[in-house]
Design a protein around this motif. Structure first.
Motif, mmCIF file in Angstrom:
data_model
loop_
_atom_site.group_PDB
_atom_site.id
_atom_site.type_symbol
_atom_site.label_atom_id
_atom_site.label_comp_id
_atom_site.label_asym_id
_atom_site.label_seq_id
_atom_site.Cartn_x
_atom_site.Cartn_y
_atom_site.Cartn_z
ATOM 1 N N MET A 1 0.819 -1.227 0.026
ATOM 2 C CA MET A 1 -0.139 0.019 0.046
ATOM 3 C C MET A 1 0.972 1.317 -0.223
ATOM 4 O O MET A 1 1.839 1.348 0.797
ATOM 5 N N SER A 2 0.624 2.130 -0.795
ATOM 6 C CA SER A 2 1.513 3.466 -0.966
ATOM 7 C C SER A 2 1.116 4.256 0.204
ATOM 8 O O SER A 2 0.012 4.228 0.812
ATOM 9 N N GLU A 3 1.881 5.341 0.141
ATOM 10 C CA GLU A 3 1.863 6.230 1.397
ATOM 11 C C GLU A 3 0.359 7.267 0.878
ATOM 12 O O GLU A 3 -0.289 7.636 1.862
ATOM 13 N N ARG A 4 0.105 7.558 -0.237
ATOM 14 C CA ARG A 4 -1.091 8.229 -0.547
ATOM 15 C C ARG A 4 -2.284 7.345 -0.120
ATOM 16 O O ARG A 4 -3.234 8.120 0.401
ATOM 17 N N GLN A 5 -2.466 6.172 -0.349
ATOM 18 C CA GLN A 5 -3.456 5.365 0.085
ATOM 19 C C GLN A 5 -3.726 5.345 1.522
ATOM 20 O O GLN A 5 -4.762 5.391 1.905
ATOM 21 N N LYS A 6 -2.560 5.489 2.020
ATOM 22 C CA LYS A 6 -2.711 5.275 3.645
ATOM 23 C C LYS A 6 -3.184 6.522 4.278
ATOM 24 O O LYS A 6 -3.928 6.550 5.176
ATOM 25 N N ARG A 7 -2.704 7.583 3.607
ATOM 26 C CA ARG A 7 -2.974 9.070 3.930
ATOM 27 C C ARG A 7 -4.704 9.067 3.789
ATOM 28 O O ARG A 7 -5.569 9.824 4.661
ATOM 29 N N LYS A 8 -5.307 8.484 2.604
ATOM 30 C CA LYS A 8 -6.649 8.624 2.376
ATOM 31 C C LYS A 8 -7.399 7.554 3.446
ATOM 32 O O LYS A 8 -8.463 8.068 3.939
ATOM 33 N N GLN A 9 -6.763 6.547 3.806
ATOM 34 C CA GLN A 9 -7.581 5.906 4.553
ATOM 35 C C GLN A 9 -7.651 6.453 6.115
ATOM 36 O O GLN A 9 -8.508 6.304 6.887
ATOM 37 N N LYS A 10 -6.566 7.192 6.318
ATOM 38 C CA LYS A 10 -6.700 7.754 7.933
ATOM 39 C C LYS A 10 -7.586 8.933 7.608
ATOM 40 O O LYS A 10 -8.222 9.212 8.624
ATOM 41 N N LYS A 11 -7.854 9.684 6.566
ATOM 42 C CA LYS A 11 -8.761 10.510 6.572
ATOM 43 C C LYS A 11 -10.000 10.100 6.668
ATOM 44 O O LYS A 11 -10.953 10.846 7.417
ATOM 45 N N ALA A 12 -10.507 8.957 6.037
ATOM 46 C CA ALA A 12 -11.658 8.460 6.036
ATOM 47 C C ALA A 12 -11.978 7.765 7.324
ATOM 48 O O ALA A 12 -13.112 7.960 7.863
ATOM 49 N N LYS A 13 -11.127 7.184 8.028
ATOM 50 C CA LYS A 13 -11.289 6.962 9.562
ATOM 51 C C LYS A 13 -11.810 8.068 10.367
ATOM 52 O O LYS A 13 -12.723 8.237 11.158
ATOM 53 N N LYS A 14 -10.911 9.163 10.224
ATOM 54 C CA LYS A 14 -11.004 10.570 11.252
ATOM 55 C C LYS A 14 -12.508 11.036 10.882
ATOM 56 O O LYS A 14 -13.209 11.444 11.757
ATOM 57 N N LEU A 15 -12.963 10.934 9.403
ATOM 58 C CA LEU A 15 -14.225 11.566 9.242
ATOM 59 C C LEU A 15 -15.368 10.438 9.908
ATOM 60 O O LEU A 15 -16.402 11.196 10.105
ATOM 61 N N GLN A 16 -15.086 9.078 9.619
ATOM 62 C CA GLN A 16 -16.170 8.398 10.268
ATOM 63 C C GLN A 16 -16.392 8.571 11.801
ATOM 64 O O GLN A 16 -17.151 8.549 12.386
ATOM 65 N N GLN A 17 -15.265 8.574 12.287
ATOM 66 C CA GLN A 17 -15.329 9.034 13.936
ATOM 67 C C GLN A 17 -15.957 10.286 14.036
ATOM 68 O O GLN A 17 -16.687 10.438 15.201
ATOM 69 N N LYS A 18 -15.814 11.454 13.353
ATOM 70 C CA LYS A 18 -16.429 12.639 13.378
ATOM 71 C C LYS A 18 -17.832 12.426 13.295
ATOM 72 O O LYS A 18 -18.613 12.924 14.212
ATOM 73 N N LEU A 19 -18.092 11.860 12.374
ATOM 74 C CA LEU A 19 -19.704 11.419 12.185
ATOM 75 C C LEU A 19 -20.306 10.893 13.132
ATOM 76 O O LEU A 19 -21.574 11.018 13.796
ATOM 77 N N GLU A 20 -19.700 9.821 13.817
ATOM 78 C CA GLU A 20 -20.029 8.997 14.920
ATOM 79 C C GLU A 20 -20.262 9.734 16.052
ATOM 80 O O GLU A 20 -21.255 9.677 16.874
ATOM 81 N N GLU A 21 -19.330 10.837 16.335
ATOM 82 C CA GLU A 21 -19.451 11.726 17.496
ATOM 83 C C GLU A 21 -20.497 12.567 17.328
ATOM 84 O O GLU A 21 -21.319 12.911 18.285
ATOM 85 N N GLN A 22 -20.745 12.899 16.215
ATOM 86 C CA GLN A 22 -22.020 13.847 15.901
ATOM 87 C C GLN A 22 -23.174 13.164 16.329
ATOM 88 O O GLN A 22 -24.215 13.714 16.775
ATOM 89 N N LYS A 23 -23.404 11.988 15.488
ATOM 90 C CA LYS A 23 -24.679 10.988 15.842
ATOM 91 C C LYS A 23 -24.683 11.117 17.221
ATOM 92 O O LYS A 23 -26.051 11.042 17.779
ATOM 93 N N GLU A 24 -23.795 10.587 18.068
ATOM 94 C CA GLU A 24 -24.107 10.258 19.651
ATOM 95 C C GLU A 24 -24.436 11.811 20.199
ATOM 96 O O GLU A 24 -25.242 11.568 21.218
ATOM 97 N N ALA A 25 -23.790 12.885 19.836
ATOM 98 C CA ALA A 25 -24.255 14.153 20.314
ATOM 99 C C ALA A 25 -25.734 14.461 20.310
ATOM 100 O O ALA A 25 -26.324 14.964 21.102
ATOM 101 N N TYR A 26 -26.214 14.008 18.963
ATOM 102 C CA TYR A 26 -27.632 14.350 18.748
ATOM 103 C C TYR A 26 -28.635 13.170 19.348
ATOM 104 O O TYR A 26 -29.759 13.538 19.673
ATOM 105 N N GLU A 27 -28.257 12.052 19.900
ATOM 106 C CA GLU A 27 -29.070 11.321 20.229
ATOM 107 C C GLU A 27 -29.406 11.225 21.554
ATOM 108 O O GLU A 27 -28.104 11.554 22.606
ATOM 109 N N PRO A 28 -30.494 11.301 22.234
ATOM 110 C CA PRO A 28 -30.814 11.685 23.750
ATOM 111 C C PRO A 28 -30.313 10.488 24.634
ATOM 112 O O PRO A 28 -31.226 9.473 24.617
ATOM 113 N N LYS A 29 -29.454 10.647 25.327
ATOM 114 C CA LYS A 29 -29.053 9.619 26.261
ATOM 115 C C LYS A 29 -30.041 9.588 27.359
ATOM 116 O O LYS A 29 -30.163 8.576 28.030
ATOM 117 N N VAL A 30 -30.112 10.620 28.075
ATOM 118 C CA VAL A 30 -31.075 11.009 29.028
ATOM 119 C C VAL A 30 -32.351 11.231 28.470
ATOM 120 O O VAL A 30 -32.547 12.319 27.692
#
Length: 435
Positions: A1-30
């Motif tokens: 795997m090239s370095e360019r593909q690794k960077r893209k994979q890292k960006k995709a993971k960060k974006l997925q984590q950010k979306l999950e955090e936003q989803k958890e923030a809008y879900e009423p836990k209490v």
């Protein structure tokens, strides 16, 4: 795997984590319930609304100011941003006071009829030492207690689930005793089929202390000056208090305090204490009337006074399906009308832009004509520069389509046809002969 593909994979993971955090923030836990009224209600019902908000505090909107023009859709639309999980709607009619509890976003909805209620202000007048004000015990949510909800019927189980979902759950292993300061009780009376709603304050009292020592601890001792020694004051009221004699053995427990040490956490026993409940209100007695499948709409799952047959239920479903299809048809037609109007507006805007551009060019041509010729152009020249037809601007002498018709000879102005012949004059004497 090239370095360019690794960077893209890292960006995709960060974006997925950010979306999950936003989803958890809008879900009423209490669970968060909003209480509001619909329609015109009396002053006592308005005060009842404030009392219910106080019971549900801090997981509610205490300072909400609703208006008569606000609809149910307004509250549903802001539910996701305010993290709301339930709607508590209070209404009043000529038949009585009602309230509905709906689960967001798709229901179900439970409708109750209030039999009788007592406000917090009324309870304060009954007790000798009532709990006054909006104290610190309201900073933590109350404990829910359900009594006599043992029936296996569907409406009873649904009612139990809705009541449990309004209040946050408690983890017994991790909860702090200091945060358990209020209790909300729902007691079901099977004889009258009514539910009794009560709200209590939890008080923890130490056992085995005399009145005098309790007053010293609570800084309420006012008669020490009458005694020569403090021992005389302590021994004067050495008997057990009346509250100690009334407390049942089940309400007594050992009070512990958690402390940190070098070896780790440990619980230090402080004293023997008892739990007492003091009612702070409000009191509400109500009964279940109806359960709807959706949010204030949908099929009726339960009704206390009416039972529909299978044919009636099918007819109701057919009518709802027809209404839904009619609504979709009107919505589609409205969308077509909007698109048509937008297209016409766009065409008119393009035509106006072309006319403005043509006028700007004509003004430039007039300015160059003045500069080159040195004289003002005539009307025909202005029309040709603006792209207008000269012959169309000239007013015709007459319109051949509306040419005036010539009146033939002998035709009167009043009548369209020829004049009528006047009857021949016959003298009176000759009239008899003609007869």
């Amino acid at each position: 795997m090239s370095e360019r593909q690794k960077r893209k994979q890292k960006k995709a993971k960060k974006l997925q984590q950010k979306l999950e955090e936003q989803k958890e923030a809008y879900e009423p836990k209490v669970p968060k319930c909003v209480v509001f009224r619909r329609g015109s209600v009396g002053t006592s019902v308005k005060e009842l609304e404030r009392d219910i908000r106080a019971v549900l505090y801090p997981n509610t909107l205490v300072k909400l100011k609703e208006k008569n023009k606000n609809t149910l859709k307004d509250f549903v639309s802001v539910a996701s941003t305010l993290l709301l999980s339930h709607l508590w709607i209070i209404t009043q009619t000529a038949m009585g006071t009602y309230f509905r509890i709906g689960k967001l976003p798709r229901g179900p909805t439970l409708k109750f009829k209030v039999k009788q209620f007592c406000l917090i202000s009324d309870l304060r007048k009954q007790f000798k030492n009532p709990v006054k004000g909006f104290g610190a015990h309201y900073l933590n949510p109350p404990i829910l207690v359900l009594n006599n909800f043992r029936s296996t019927e569907k409406h009873m189980e649904m009612m139990k689930i809705i009541f449990q979902s309004i209040f946050p759950g408690i983890n017994i292993k991790e909860v702090e005793i200091s945060r358990l300061q209020r209790v909300v009780l729902f007691n079901y009376n099977s004889d009258t089929e009514t539910i009794e709603f009560r709200h209590y304050l939890v008080r923890i009292n130490q056992i085995g202390l005399s009145k005098s020592i309790k007053r010293i601890i609570q800084n309420k001792a006012t008669t020490i000056a009458k005694h020569e020694d403090i021992a005389d004051y302590v021994l004067s009221n050495s008997a057990a208090t009346e509250s100690d004699r009334e407390d049942a053995p089940e309400s007594r427990f050992d009070m512990f305090k958690e402390q940190n040490s070098k070896t780790g956490r440990k619980n230090v026993k402080l004293s023997k204490s008892s739990v007492r409940l003091q009612e702070i209100g409000p009191r509400i007695d109500f009964e279940l009337v109806k359960i709807e499948a959706e949010l204030c709409d949908g099929a009726v799952l339960y009704h206390k006074y009416f039972n529909k047959t299978a044919n009636e239920i099918k007819q109701q479903e057919v009518m709802k399906q027809r209404k839904k299809q009619e609504k979709e048809r009107r919505k589609h037609l409205q969308q077509q009308n909007v698109e048509r109007k937008q297209l016409i507006k766009k065409i008119q805007q393009d035509q106006n832009d072309r006319d403005d551009e043509q006028n700007d060019n004509a003004e430039d041509d007039l300015q160059t004509y003045k500069e080159e010729v040195g004289d003002e152009p005539d009307k025909d020249t202005i029309a040709t520069l603006k792209g207008q037809d000269v012959n169309a601007l000239k007013t015709p002498k007459y319109n051949p389509l509306y040419k005036k018709r010539k009146r033939p000879e002998g035709e009167s102005k009043q009548n369209n046809g020829p004049p009528k012949k006047k009857p021949k004059y016959i003298p009176k004497n000759e009239k008899k002969k003609h007869k």
